[in-house]
Design a protein around this motif. Structure first.
Motif, PDB file in Angstrom:
ATOM      1  N   VAL A  48      61.207 -21.460  71.811  1.00  0.00           N
ATOM      2  CA  VAL A  48      61.372 -20.110  72.361  1.00  0.00           C
ATOM      3  C   VAL A  48      60.244 -19.195  71.879  1.00  0.00           C
ATOM      4  O   VAL A  48      59.660 -18.438  72.666  1.00  0.00           O
ATOM      5  N   GLU A  49      59.903 -19.300  70.602  1.00  0.00           N
ATOM      6  CA  GLU A  49      58.829 -18.457  70.072  1.00  0.00           C
ATOM      7  C   GLU A  49      57.479 -18.802  70.710  1.00  0.00           C
ATOM      8  O   GLU A  49      56.687 -17.907  71.011  1.00  0.00           O
ATOM      9  N   ILE A  50      57.223 -20.071  70.943  1.00  0.00           N
ATOM     10  CA  ILE A  50      55.977 -20.478  71.602  1.00  0.00           C
ATOM     11  C   ILE A  50      55.953 -19.976  73.043  1.00  0.00           C
ATOM     12  O   ILE A  50      54.940 -19.457  73.508  1.00  0.00           O
ATOM     13  N   GLU A  51      57.070 -20.099  73.739  1.00  0.00           N
ATOM     14  CA  GLU A  51      57.141 -19.596  75.113  1.00  0.00           C
ATOM     15  C   GLU A  51      56.872 -18.088  75.163  1.00  0.00           C
ATOM     16  O   GLU A  51      56.145 -17.610  76.034  1.00  0.00           O
ATOM     17  N   GLU A  52      57.454 -17.359  74.226  1.00  0.00           N
ATOM     18  CA  GLU A  52      57.243 -15.909  74.188  1.00  0.00           C
ATOM     19  C   GLU A  52      55.804 -15.564  73.826  1.00  0.00           C
ATOM     20  O   GLU A  52      55.214 -14.649  74.399  1.00  0.00           O
ATOM     21  N   ASP A  55      53.852 -16.393  77.004  1.00  0.00           N
ATOM     22  CA  ASP A  55      54.449 -15.938  78.256  1.00  0.00           C
ATOM     23  C   ASP A  55      54.521 -17.082  79.279  1.00  0.00           C
ATOM     24  O   ASP A  55      54.042 -16.974  80.400  1.00  0.00           O
ATOM     25  N   ILE A  56      55.102 -18.197  78.826  1.00  0.00           N
ATOM     26  CA  ILE A  56      55.291 -19.363  79.675  1.00  0.00           C
ATOM     27  C   ILE A  56      56.748 -19.807  79.570  1.00  0.00           C
ATOM     28  O   ILE A  56      57.461 -19.377  78.665  1.00  0.00           O
ATOM     29  N   GLU A  57      57.152 -20.645  80.498  1.00  0.00           N
ATOM     30  CA  GLU A  57      58.480 -21.257  80.410  1.00  0.00           C
ATOM     31  C   GLU A  57      58.296 -22.757  80.551  1.00  0.00           C
ATOM     32  O   GLU A  57      57.926 -23.248  81.618  1.00  0.00           O
ATOM     33  N   ILE A  58      58.525 -23.472  79.463  1.00  0.00           N
ATOM     34  CA  ILE A  58      58.335 -24.920  79.450  1.00  0.00           C
ATOM     35  C   ILE A  58      59.539 -25.581  80.100  1.00  0.00           C
ATOM     36  O   ILE A  58      60.682 -25.324  79.729  1.00  0.00           O
ATOM     37  N   ASP A  59      59.259 -26.407  81.078  1.00  0.00           N
ATOM     38  CA  ASP A  59      60.294 -27.096  81.833  1.00  0.00           C
ATOM     39  C   ASP A  59      61.043 -28.088  80.937  1.00  0.00           C
ATOM     40  O   ASP A  59      60.438 -28.751  80.099  1.00  0.00           O
ATOM     41  N   ASP A  60      62.344 -28.179  81.136  1.00  0.00           N
ATOM     42  CA  ASP A  60      63.162 -29.100  80.338  1.00  0.00           C
ATOM     43  C   ASP A  60      62.645 -30.539  80.411  1.00  0.00           C
ATOM     44  O   ASP A  60      62.752 -31.290  79.445  1.00  0.00           O
ATOM     45  N   ALA A  75      50.302 -28.449  71.601  1.00  0.00           N
ATOM     46  CA  ALA A  75      49.264 -27.519  72.072  1.00  0.00           C
ATOM     47  C   ALA A  75      48.737 -27.952  73.437  1.00  0.00           C
ATOM     48  O   ALA A  75      48.476 -27.102  74.300  1.00  0.00           O
ATOM     49  N   ASP A  76      48.588 -29.262  73.655  1.00  0.00           N
ATOM     50  CA  ASP A  76      48.151 -29.761  74.961  1.00  0.00           C
ATOM     51  C   ASP A  76      49.146 -29.375  76.044  1.00  0.00           C
ATOM     52  O   ASP A  76      48.767 -28.991  77.154  1.00  0.00           O
ATOM     53  N   GLY A  80      48.490 -26.928  79.303  1.00  0.00           N
ATOM     54  CA  GLY A  80      48.812 -27.306  80.684  1.00  0.00           C
ATOM     55  C   GLY A  80      49.554 -26.199  81.402  1.00  0.00           C
ATOM     56  O   GLY A  80      49.309 -25.933  82.577  1.00  0.00           O
ATOM     57  N   TYR A  81      50.455 -25.518  80.717  1.00  0.00           N
ATOM     58  CA  TYR A  81      51.193 -24.415  81.326  1.00  0.00           C
ATOM     59  C   TYR A  81      50.317 -23.189  81.513  1.00  0.00           C
ATOM     60  O   TYR A  81      50.506 -22.425  82.459  1.00  0.00           O
ATOM     61  N   LEU A  82      49.361 -22.977  80.645  1.00  0.00           N
ATOM     62  CA  LEU A  82      48.477 -21.823  80.774  1.00  0.00           C
ATOM     63  C   LEU A  82      47.538 -21.961  81.964  1.00  0.00           C
ATOM     64  O   LEU A  82      47.072 -20.958  82.500  1.00  0.00           O
TER      65      LEU A  82
END
Length: 84
Positions: A48-52, A55-60, A75-76, A80-82
């Motif tokens: 959650v802290e990394i997503e915040e 500003d990304i939402e990592i898919d389950d 980090a990779d 990918g999300y960025l």
């Protein structure tokens, strides 16, 4: 963003949640996260802290130990999300 800055941020977030100073001191980018004694609740708070932070939402479907086995692979995944 520089490549190693993401690793540093992920490492900082993980170590901020850890209690064992010896494990923190020994933590490298390729240290298996499972060896740190991170339980599922702690892993969720780190996620959650990394997503915040980014500003990304990592898919389950990306939340498996193949994709987040260590800081570098985590980090990779963030990189990918960025790019999306």
């Amino acid at each position: 963003m520089e490549i190693n800055k993401i690793e540093e941020k992920v490492k900082q977030i993980i170590t901020s949640r850890m209690k064992d100073q010896a494990k923190i001191d020994a933590l490298q980018y390729d240290t298996p996260l499972l060896s740190l004694g991170i339980d599922s609740i702690l892993a969720l708070s780190i996620l959650v802290e990394i997503e915040e932070a980014y500003d990304i939402e990592i898919d389950d479907s990306d939340l498996n130990m193949d994709k987040i086995k260590d800081i570098s692979s985590f980090a990779d995944l963030v990189r990918g999300y960025l790019k999306k």
